[in-house]
Motif scaffolding. Structure first.
Motif, PDB file in Angstrom:
ATOM      1  N   VAL A 171       0.821  -1.209   0.000  1.00  0.00           N
ATOM      2  CA  VAL A 171       0.000   0.000   0.000  1.00  0.00           C
ATOM      3  C   VAL A 171       0.856   1.259   0.000  1.00  0.00           C
ATOM      4  CG1 VAL A 171      -1.678   1.311   1.346  1.00  0.00           C
ATOM      5  CG2 VAL A 171      -1.980  -1.132   1.020  1.00  0.00           C
ATOM      6  N   SER A 172       2.049   1.188   0.583  1.00  0.00           N
ATOM      7  CA  SER A 172       2.888   2.383   0.693  1.00  0.00           C
ATOM      8  C   SER A 172       3.205   2.993  -0.665  1.00  0.00           C
ATOM      9  CB  SER A 172       4.189   2.042   1.426  1.00  0.00           C
ATOM     10  OG  SER A 172       4.906   1.044   0.729  1.00  0.00           O
ATOM     11  N   ALA A 173       3.281   2.156  -1.699  1.00  0.00           N
ATOM     12  CA  ALA A 173       3.601   2.658  -3.029  1.00  0.00           C
ATOM     13  C   ALA A 173       2.368   3.085  -3.813  1.00  0.00           C
ATOM     14  CB  ALA A 173       4.362   1.589  -3.818  1.00  0.00           C
ATOM     15  N   GLY A 202     -10.712  -3.828  -1.890  1.00  0.00           N
ATOM     16  CA  GLY A 202     -10.773  -3.602  -3.320  1.00  0.00           C
ATOM     17  C   GLY A 202     -12.037  -2.903  -3.766  1.00  0.00           C
ATOM     18  N   ALA A 203     -13.129  -3.122  -3.028  1.00  0.00           N
ATOM     19  CA  ALA A 203     -14.414  -2.521  -3.390  1.00  0.00           C
ATOM     20  C   ALA A 203     -14.697  -1.237  -2.622  1.00  0.00           C
ATOM     21  CB  ALA A 203     -15.537  -3.518  -3.134  1.00  0.00           C
ATOM     22  N   GLN A 205       1.095   1.939 -11.122  1.00  0.00           N
ATOM     23  CA  GLN A 205       1.466   2.612 -12.360  1.00  0.00           C
ATOM     24  C   GLN A 205       0.788   1.993 -13.584  1.00  0.00           C
ATOM     25  OE1 GLN A 205       5.674   2.989 -12.858  1.00  0.00           O
ATOM     26  NE2 GLN A 205       5.556   3.868 -14.908  1.00  0.00           N
ATOM     27  N   HIS A 206       0.620   0.674 -13.589  1.00  0.00           N
ATOM     28  CA  HIS A 206       0.144  -0.014 -14.791  1.00  0.00           C
ATOM     29  C   HIS A 206      -1.272  -0.569 -14.656  1.00  0.00           C
ATOM     30  CE1 HIS A 206       4.122   0.257 -16.615  1.00  0.00           C
ATOM     31  NE2 HIS A 206       4.634  -0.128 -15.466  1.00  0.00           N
ATOM     32  N   ALA A 207      -1.870  -0.494 -13.498  1.00  0.00           N
ATOM     33  CA  ALA A 207      -3.246  -0.977 -13.303  1.00  0.00           C
ATOM     34  C   ALA A 207      -3.882  -0.134 -12.205  1.00  0.00           C
ATOM     35  CB  ALA A 207      -3.247  -2.458 -12.918  1.00  0.00           C
ATOM     36  N   SER A 208      -5.110  -0.456 -11.834  1.00  0.00           N
ATOM     37  CA  SER A 208      -5.769   0.261 -10.742  1.00  0.00           C
ATOM     38  C   SER A 208      -5.188  -0.163  -9.401  1.00  0.00           C
ATOM     39  CB  SER A 208      -7.274  -0.038 -10.777  1.00  0.00           C
ATOM     40  OG  SER A 208      -7.899   0.420  -9.590  1.00  0.00           O
ATOM     41  N   TRP A 209      -5.158   0.765  -8.444  1.00  0.00           N
ATOM     42  CA  TRP A 209      -4.680   0.418  -7.097  1.00  0.00           C
ATOM     43  C   TRP A 209      -5.532  -0.677  -6.476  1.00  0.00           C
ATOM     44  CZ3 TRP A 209      -8.286   0.856  -3.281  1.00  0.00           C
ATOM     45  CH2 TRP A 209      -9.364   1.712  -3.488  1.00  0.00           C
ATOM     46  N   ARG A 210      -6.773  -0.842  -6.937  1.00  0.00           N
ATOM     47  CA  ARG A 210      -7.649  -1.869  -6.367  1.00  0.00           C
ATOM     48  C   ARG A 210      -7.100  -3.278  -6.607  1.00  0.00           C
ATOM     49  NH1 ARG A 210     -12.475   0.511  -4.811  1.00  0.00           N
ATOM     50  NH2 ARG A 210     -12.792   2.639  -5.619  1.00  0.00           N
TER      51      ARG A 210
END
Length: 490
Positions: A27-29, A93-94, A160-165
């Protein structure tokens, strides 16, 4: 269990440890996209709770997990912890709001506390017929160390390449597969009699861990060290510890039995776990800050510098695990691990503003080689020294002390760095400096971090002195993983 079932069980355990450790770091990133998506106006002030809610819930549950494991058997506790972790992951995630996400992180942390401790008990019980110990029993600590190194990089990649979820949703397919496999293949020892669970002791242990972690999280950051909030939390921590010690001395079946600390391997091993957790915090965090702040390495690339450390942890840990299974002493590798880690800290202490980045990578590889010997072997040492009926308590206690050490390390090193820095402004304003002020500020910061790494070397020297006091024998009282039973009469 058949050989195939044992291999599948081992794979399930390693997967769940990786999931738990990654979510502690990942999560930190991803904090920037999380805030931008859920609460762009006020989210920054709440970000620390994303990490704190997880770590507080995880640490608070550790002593209770150990007792439940010795009381109910490892399998049902493991399945319950994995179920809680997956539930928390789905809720994270939701999450429609930052408050929802923080609460869900606490649920996830409750499960993760079991996955990072009870799982190692399960591994110890996955031994074949005629084996006195599981050859892979130290692998859990090794994989956990590797996950700690890889987590920040993976978090940055997903952000960077997808959603944080996806940092949370990625747990679901792997976790559900692991849960289904565990239900089918795990056949572990069960308790042969009913035990009382010391819930008051568990509550006091949770209160002690929570107040201690809050003091280290908030002290000098959200509140001044002399503020009523921090002083009150510190007093609460001392009172909770005192009451916990009294309770453990008087309870019929304490959650952290004090006689455990009379066993040299356990007493010294717990101290070593705490000190190593403290040292690892300083190593990983301040190397990443140095790379990003002083050497202008992007955050997504800075995490890649931890890969040599992860390689060192896993490669050396697996080799030492196999050698100890063939009769080599854990004491030998604990001593050599402290020496190698001490050398790595001394190498990091020589880092300057123009030091070759390959030297930094080499120091991290050496650091991983040292930690790889320590993480798995100290867990194995505790399991070998613990009576069979206290296997769960001893294992989770080792994780408990490492967690407390990690938390204290972040605070102690941060406070030390702030006091040592004598450049323009303060540490928090370094990124905004320009021109000559920036040059002087970076030089002062590097000098301060070098002293922090020297302190890390001092901690490892203390670890070496403790490791030399470990008994040369390797007791296996009944062997870990045997059916839970009453200790023999004195």
């Amino acid at each position: 269990m058949t050989a195939t079932q044992r291999r599948l069980g081992m794979l399930v355990c390693l997967v769940t440890i990786v999931l738990a450790v990654l979510d502690m770091q990942i999560v930190s990133a991803a904090t920037v996209p999380i805030v931008r998506d859920l609460d762009p106006a006020h989210g920054i002030s709440k970000i620390p709770w994303l990490v704190s809610a997880f770590s507080l819930a995880s640490a608070a549950m550790l002593p209770l997990y150990g007792k439940l494991c010795d009381t109910l058997g490892a399998k049902p506790v493991f399945l319950g912890a994995l179920g809680a972790f997956l539930t928390g992951s789905a809720l994270c995630g939701a999450a429609p709001s930052l408050g929802w996400l923080i609460a869900s992180r606490a649920v996830q942390g409750v499960g993760a506390g079991g996955l990072m401790s009870v799982t190692i008990v399960v591994i110890a019980q996955l031994k074949g017929p005629g084996e006195k110990r599981n050859r892979s029993a130290g692998a859990g600590g090794v994989v956990a160390g590797g996950g700690m190194a890889v987590g920040p990089w993976l978090g940055g990649f997903l952000a960077q390449h997808a959603s944080w979820r996806w940092a949370f949703f990625i747990n679901l397919p792997l976790g559900i597969a692991a849960l289904a496999t565990a239900v089918v293949v795990l056949k572990l020892p069960r308790a042969t009699r009913s035990h009382a669970i010391d819930f008051p002791g568990a509550a006091l242990a949770a209160a002690f861990a929570t107040t201690l972690l809050l003091v280290t999280e908030w002290g000098g950051k959200r509140y001044a060290w002399s503020s009523p909030e921090i002083v009150g939390l510190a007093l609460g921590c001392v009172v909770a510890l005192a009451l916990l010690l009294v309770r453990q001395a008087t309870a019929a079946e304490p959650i952290l039995p004090l006689p455990m600390f009379r066993v040299p391997e356990l007493r010294l091993g717990f101290a070593l776990q705490g000190l190593i957790g403290l040292a690892m915090t300083g190593a990983t965090y301040y190397v990443l800050v140095y790379l990003q702040l002083v050497r202008a390495v992007p955050s997504s690339s800075a995490g890649l510098f931890l890969l040599p450390m992860a390689v060192g942890i896993m490669a050396v840990g697996l080799v030492t695990g196999r050698l100890t299974a063939r009769g080599w002493s854990e004491r030998t590798f604990v001593i050599s691990g402290t020496i190698v880690t001490l050398a790595a800290f001394l190498l990091l202490a020589g880092t300057g503003t123009t030091t070759s980045l390959w030297q930094v990578r080499g120091a991290l590889l050496l650091l991983g080689a040292g930690f790889g010997q320590l993480l798995g072997q100290l867990i194995q040492l505790a399991q070998d020294a613990a009576p069979a009926h206290q296997l769960g308590v001893a294992t989770t206690a080792a994780r408990f002390f490492q967690t407390l050490g990690t938390s204290l390390g972040a605070t102690l090193f941060g406070t030390l760095l702030s006091r040592l820095y004598d450049g323009p402004g303060d540490v928090g304003s370094l990124a905004a400096l320009r021109g000559a002020d920036r040059v002087r500020g970076m030089a002062a910061y590097v000098s301060a971090t070098d002293t922090v790494f020297l302190c890390g070397a001092g901690i490892m020297l203390l670890c070496l002195l403790l490791a030399l006091r470990l008994p040369r024998r390797r007791p296996v009282p009944g062997g870990p993983g045997e059916p839970v039973r009453e200790p023999l009469p004195a």
